[in-house]
Design a protein around this motif. Structure first.
Motif, PDB file in Angstrom:
ATOM      1  N   UNK A  79       0.832  -1.204   0.000  1.00  0.00           N
ATOM      2  CA  UNK A  79       0.000   0.000   0.000  1.00  0.00           C
ATOM      3  C   UNK A  79       0.864   1.251   0.000  1.00  0.00           C
ATOM      4  N   UNK A  80       1.940   1.246   0.780  1.00  0.00           N
ATOM      5  CA  UNK A  80       2.830   2.401   0.827  1.00  0.00           C
ATOM      6  C   UNK A  80       3.417   2.719  -0.545  1.00  0.00           C
ATOM      7  N   UNK A  81       3.623   1.691  -1.360  1.00  0.00           N
ATOM      8  CA  UNK A  81       4.163   1.915  -2.710  1.00  0.00           C
ATOM      9  C   UNK A  81       3.155   2.607  -3.618  1.00  0.00           C
ATOM     10  N   UNK A  82       1.880   2.532  -3.270  1.00  0.00           N
ATOM     11  CA  UNK A  82       0.831   3.057  -4.145  1.00  0.00           C
ATOM     12  C   UNK A  82       0.314   4.430  -3.730  1.00  0.00           C
ATOM     13  N   UNK A  83       0.801   4.962  -2.624  1.00  0.00           N
ATOM     14  CA  UNK A  83       0.326   6.263  -2.173  1.00  0.00           C
ATOM     15  C   UNK A  83       1.484   7.258  -2.181  1.00  0.00           C
ATOM     16  N   UNK A  84       1.135   8.541  -2.206  1.00  0.00           N
ATOM     17  CA  UNK A  84       2.169   9.583  -2.225  1.00  0.00           C
ATOM     18  C   UNK A  84       2.331  10.161  -0.827  1.00  0.00           C
ATOM     19  N   UNK A  85       3.567  10.228  -0.368  1.00  0.00           N
ATOM     20  CA  UNK A  85       3.863  10.874   0.905  1.00  0.00           C
ATOM     21  C   UNK A  85       5.315  11.318   0.898  1.00  0.00           C
ATOM     22  N   UNK A  86       5.636  12.248   1.791  1.00  0.00           N
ATOM     23  CA  UNK A  86       7.005  12.714   1.966  1.00  0.00           C
ATOM     24  C   UNK A  86       7.425  12.465   3.408  1.00  0.00           C
ATOM     25  N   UNK A  87       8.681  12.086   3.587  1.00  0.00           N
ATOM     26  CA  UNK A  87       9.170  11.834   4.934  1.00  0.00           C
ATOM     27  C   UNK A  87      10.399  12.691   5.230  1.00  0.00           C
ATOM     28  N   UNK A  88      10.531  13.024   6.497  1.00  0.00           N
ATOM     29  CA  UNK A  88      11.640  13.836   6.985  1.00  0.00           C
ATOM     30  C   UNK A  88      12.170  13.168   8.254  1.00  0.00           C
ATOM     31  N   UNK A  89      13.483  12.992   8.347  1.00  0.00           N
ATOM     32  CA  UNK A  89      14.057  12.307   9.504  1.00  0.00           C
ATOM     33  C   UNK A  89      15.376  12.938   9.928  1.00  0.00           C
ATOM     34  N   UNK A  90      15.588  12.977  11.246  1.00  0.00           N
ATOM     35  CA  UNK A  90      16.902  13.280  11.813  1.00  0.00           C
ATOM     36  C   UNK A  90      17.310  12.074  12.643  1.00  0.00           C
ATOM     37  N   UNK A  91      18.598  11.760  12.631  1.00  0.00           N
ATOM     38  CA  UNK A  91      19.054  10.545  13.297  1.00  0.00           C
ATOM     39  C   UNK A  91      20.425  10.753  13.923  1.00  0.00           C
ATOM     40  N   UNK A  92      20.730   9.931  14.916  1.00  0.00           N
ATOM     41  CA  UNK A  92      22.044   9.965  15.549  1.00  0.00           C
ATOM     42  C   UNK A  92      22.399   8.569  16.051  1.00  0.00           C
TER      43      UNK A  92
END
Length: 234
Positions: A79-92
């Protein structure tokens, strides 16, 4: 108004990278939420999985990458492959924050991510942030609006007009769209633990490649920008 769904990953487990992430769904957020709920309803009706502890947990609480059985995670990933979304991440990997309590570090990372997003979306009247419910976030939530505004103005180096930050703590069943960032962060964490492999033979690399088109920003406090829309790895 811009809707964001936020969560953190790796807290309480020093062997995993600590990640704070947000997913932006755009104007079709309500339609995406309905699709996820419809999938949850359809999968919950599968009689062959009844009695499996991880499946019963899914039926009760909704999607979660670390516990969902393959029969659940597979359809959700599709399902995630068929919908449009944007992601933002910070990591350490925590190396840059020796001696800092994890709760303080998580708050710092939320402030960093939300201040950057406030600047990026400064023409929006409001950022509505749905943050997955947790004990740690209860004490942080009330401080976020002022902390984010102060950090955004410090980053911009000038007085800037910022959207109003409206934060709301939600459970997994209340907004199932939070599962999107949960699954994305799980793929990023797995890829990091495999030393950011670039071999197609490795599942961690293939899983990361699947979600990378959604990444608007992946920033490491130790290594700088790793991937973004302007500078993707692929």
């Amino acid at each position: 108004m811009l809707k964001l769904f936020m969560d953190e990953s790796g807290n309480g487990n020093p062997s995993q990278p600590l990640i704070v992430g947000a997913v932006e769904l755009g104007e079709d957020a309500d339609d995406i939420e309905k699709k996820i709920r419809d999938l949850h309803r359809d999968l919950s009706a599968r009689r062959s999985l009844a009695g499996l502890p991880s499946f019963e947990k899914f039926r009760e609480n909704g999607f979660h990458s670390s516990t969902d059985p393959r029969e659940v995670s597979g359809p959700f990933t599709d399902l995630m492959r068929r919908i449009f979304f944007r992601t933002y991440m910070v990591t350490t990997n925590r190396a840059s924050f020796q001696g800092v309590a994890e709760s303080e570090l998580i708050e710092f990372m939320y402030v960093k991510l939300l201040s950057d997003l406030s600047i990026q979306h400064r023409r929006e009247p409001e950022l509505l942030c749905h943050i997955e419910q947790s004990e740690e976030m209860k004490s942080i939530l009330s401080r976020l609006p002022n902390s984010v505004a102060n950090q955004a103005r410090k980053t911009a180096g000038q007085s800037v007009s910022l959207p109003r930050l409206n934060t709301k703590m939600v459970g997994k069943r209340e907004y199932m769209s939070t599962a999107i960032i949960d699954y994305v962060m799980a793929a990023v964490s797995r890829w990091f633990r495999e030393k950011r492999t670039t071999s197609a033979k490795d599942y961690a690399y293939r899983a990361f490649s699947d979600i990378e088109p959604s990444i608007s920003m992946l920033y490491s406090f130790e290594n700088g920008r790793i991937s973004s829309r302007r500078d993707p790895l692929h």
